[in-house]
Enzyme design. Structure first.
Site, PDB file in Angstrom:
ATOM      1  N   ARG A 156       4.540  -6.248  22.042  1.00 20.72           N
ATOM      2  CA  ARG A 156       5.976  -5.979  21.864  1.00 20.72           C
ATOM      3  C   ARG A 156       6.762  -6.717  22.944  1.00 20.72           C
ATOM      4  NH1 ARG A 156       3.865  -0.683  22.853  1.00 20.72           N
ATOM      5  NH2 ARG A 156       3.785  -0.294  25.083  1.00 20.72           N
ATOM      6  N   TRP A 174      12.549   2.594  36.317  1.00 17.82           N
ATOM      7  CA  TRP A 174      13.020   3.655  37.225  1.00 17.82           C
ATOM      8  C   TRP A 174      12.420   5.005  36.844  1.00 17.82           C
ATOM      9  CZ3 TRP A 174      15.255   1.853  41.411  1.00 17.82           C
ATOM     10  CH2 TRP A 174      16.016   0.686  41.371  1.00 17.82           C
ATOM     11  N   HIS A 200      -0.600  -3.322  41.381  1.00 16.02           N
ATOM     12  CA  HIS A 200       0.638  -4.082  41.626  1.00 16.02           C
ATOM     13  C   HIS A 200       0.422  -5.073  42.774  1.00 16.02           C
ATOM     14  CE1 HIS A 200       2.625  -1.644  38.739  1.00 16.02           C
ATOM     15  NE2 HIS A 200       2.699  -0.555  39.488  1.00 16.02           N
ATOM     16  N   ASP A 255       1.882  -7.323  32.277  1.00 16.02           N
ATOM     17  CA  ASP A 255       1.520  -5.928  32.002  1.00 16.02           C
ATOM     18  C   ASP A 255       0.040  -5.702  32.307  1.00 16.02           C
ATOM     19  OD1 ASP A 255       1.902  -3.339  31.239  1.00 16.02           O
ATOM     20  OD2 ASP A 255       2.011  -3.745  29.084  1.00 16.02           O
ATOM     21  N   LEU A 311      10.434 -26.513  40.301  1.00 21.77           N
ATOM     22  CA  LEU A 311      10.314 -25.363  39.388  1.00 21.77           C
ATOM     23  C   LEU A 311      11.389 -24.358  39.772  1.00 21.77           C
ATOM     24  CD1 LEU A 311       8.397 -23.745  37.285  1.00 21.77           C
ATOM     25  CD2 LEU A 311       7.579 -22.562  39.317  1.00 21.77           C
TER      26      LEU A 311
HETATM   27  C1  FPP Z   1       3.348  -3.672  34.519  1.00 18.05           C
HETATM   28  O1  FPP Z   1       2.106  -3.070  34.756  1.00 18.05           O
HETATM   29  C2  FPP Z   1       3.886  -4.235  35.719  1.00 18.05           C
HETATM   30  C3  FPP Z   1       5.034  -3.837  36.336  1.00 18.05           C
HETATM   31  C4  FPP Z   1       5.878  -2.748  35.859  1.00 18.05           C
HETATM   32  C5  FPP Z   1       5.507  -4.462  37.550  1.00 18.05           C
HETATM   33  C6  FPP Z   1       5.201  -5.910  37.697  1.00 18.05           C
HETATM   34  C7  FPP Z   1       4.990  -6.155  39.128  1.00 18.05           C
HETATM   35  C8  FPP Z   1       4.114  -7.057  39.652  1.00 18.05           C
HETATM   36  C9  FPP Z   1       3.333  -7.992  38.849  1.00 18.05           C
HETATM   37  C10 FPP Z   1       3.868  -7.131  41.106  1.00 18.05           C
HETATM   38  C11 FPP Z   1       5.060  -7.344  41.947  1.00 18.05           C
HETATM   39  C12 FPP Z   1       5.796  -8.554  41.622  1.00 18.05           C
HETATM   40  C13 FPP Z   1       6.290  -9.409  42.519  1.00 18.05           C
HETATM   41  C14 FPP Z   1       7.094 -10.557  42.091  1.00 18.05           C
HETATM   42  C15 FPP Z   1       6.026  -9.253  43.955  1.00 18.05           C
HETATM   43  P1  FPP Z   1       1.916  -1.546  34.442  1.00 18.05           P
HETATM   44  O2  FPP Z   1       2.046  -0.798  35.728  1.00 18.05           O
HETATM   45  O3  FPP Z   1       2.851  -1.115  33.371  1.00 18.05           O
HETATM   46  O4  FPP Z   1       0.434  -1.515  33.940  1.00 18.05           O
HETATM   47  P2  FPP Z   1      -0.200  -0.488  32.881  1.00 18.05           P
HETATM   48  O5  FPP Z   1       0.420  -0.800  31.544  1.00 18.05           O
HETATM   49  O6  FPP Z   1      -1.653  -0.822  32.914  1.00 18.05           O
HETATM   50  O7  FPP Z   1       0.109   0.893  33.367  1.00 18.05           O
END
Ligand code: FPP
Length: 227
Positions: free
Chosen positions: A181, A63, A30, A13, A125
């Protein structure tokens, strides 16, 4: 005897905040997050204890994000699986997924299937990406299947039916980004997991911090309900 971190699960996160803090668009977070996935997976593949690393890459709730961000995440994942194939092979990492990928494009589903097939013999792994994953839904599905077959619901029968149970119970569950959480992640398998919450945003998370967390984990008293 100290604890063994066989299965580590991470809620990644903080990508959006990392980018916003730098005046960048959220998707840049991301992008950086995907690089950290690569670094951490490589690190875990060379760690003597870690056998399974499960990463929450896309939840059933994701989504709801703007279409542009969802599309970006899908493209990022597709490119990642394609471009990092050599990294999986070099580090002997088996690639697996949990969650319902039926809603993804056929191109992405093919890419997922290709990488699973290409890496299925590796055993250093197992990296499990949780994609369109939601734990309550998965538990409900397992219960429904048992009912339909007229089988008794017990902790064992239900636990064994749950799709993600094939990777075993979680020893150590980490969430980056400061929230405390579980967000519907591996609820059944984390019944006795040790939980760690760090304020570090996912793009800033490093193998050094993982090492520090594992050290702390080793000193925790795990009693599994005993005394
Ligand atoms: C949460 O950060 C992250 C996600 C919803 C997506 C996780 C994706 C990645 C780590 C990159 C892609 C993964 C791979 C395997 C290529 P957030 O956007 O909710 O952050 P925020 O809470 O600061 O808004």
């Amino acid at each position: 005897m100290s604890n063994i971190a066989r299965h580590i699960a991470i809620i990644m996160d903080g990508n959006g905040r990392w980018a916003t803090e730098r005046g960048l668009r959220r998707v840049k977070g991301h992008e950086r997050g995907a690089e950290v996935v690569r670094t951490l997976t490589t690190y875990a593949s060379n760690h003597p204890e870690i056998e399974v690393l499960t990463l929450y890459a896309f939840s059933t709730e994701n989504w709801k994000r703007p279409k542009m961000e969802v599309d970006f995440l899908m493209r990022l994942l597709n490119n990642y699986l394609k471009n990092e194939t050599e990294t999986y092979i070099r580090n002997e990492v088996r690639f697996e997924t949990i969650g319902d990928i039926g809603r993804f494009s056929s191109a992405l589903r093919n890419e997922i299937a290709r990488l699973k097939e290409r890496t299925r013999h590796f055993g250093k792994l197992t990296q499990v990406l949780a994609l369109n994953y939601g734990s309550q839904d998965e538990i409900a599905r397992a219960a429904k299947e048992l009912c339909q077959k007229g089988e008794e619901i017990t902790t064992d029968s239900l636990g064994n039916r749950i799709e993600s149970s094939r990777f075993g119970n979680v020893d150590l569950l980490i969430r980056t980004g400061g929230e405390q959480r579980l967000s519907n992640f591996l609820l059944w398998q984390s019944a006795y997991a040790e939980l760690f919450f760090t304020p570090t945003l996912w793009p800033d998370f490093t193998p050094d911090e993982l090492d520090t967390i594992i050290e702390d984990f080793k000193n925790r008293q795990r009693r599994f309900g005993g005394i």
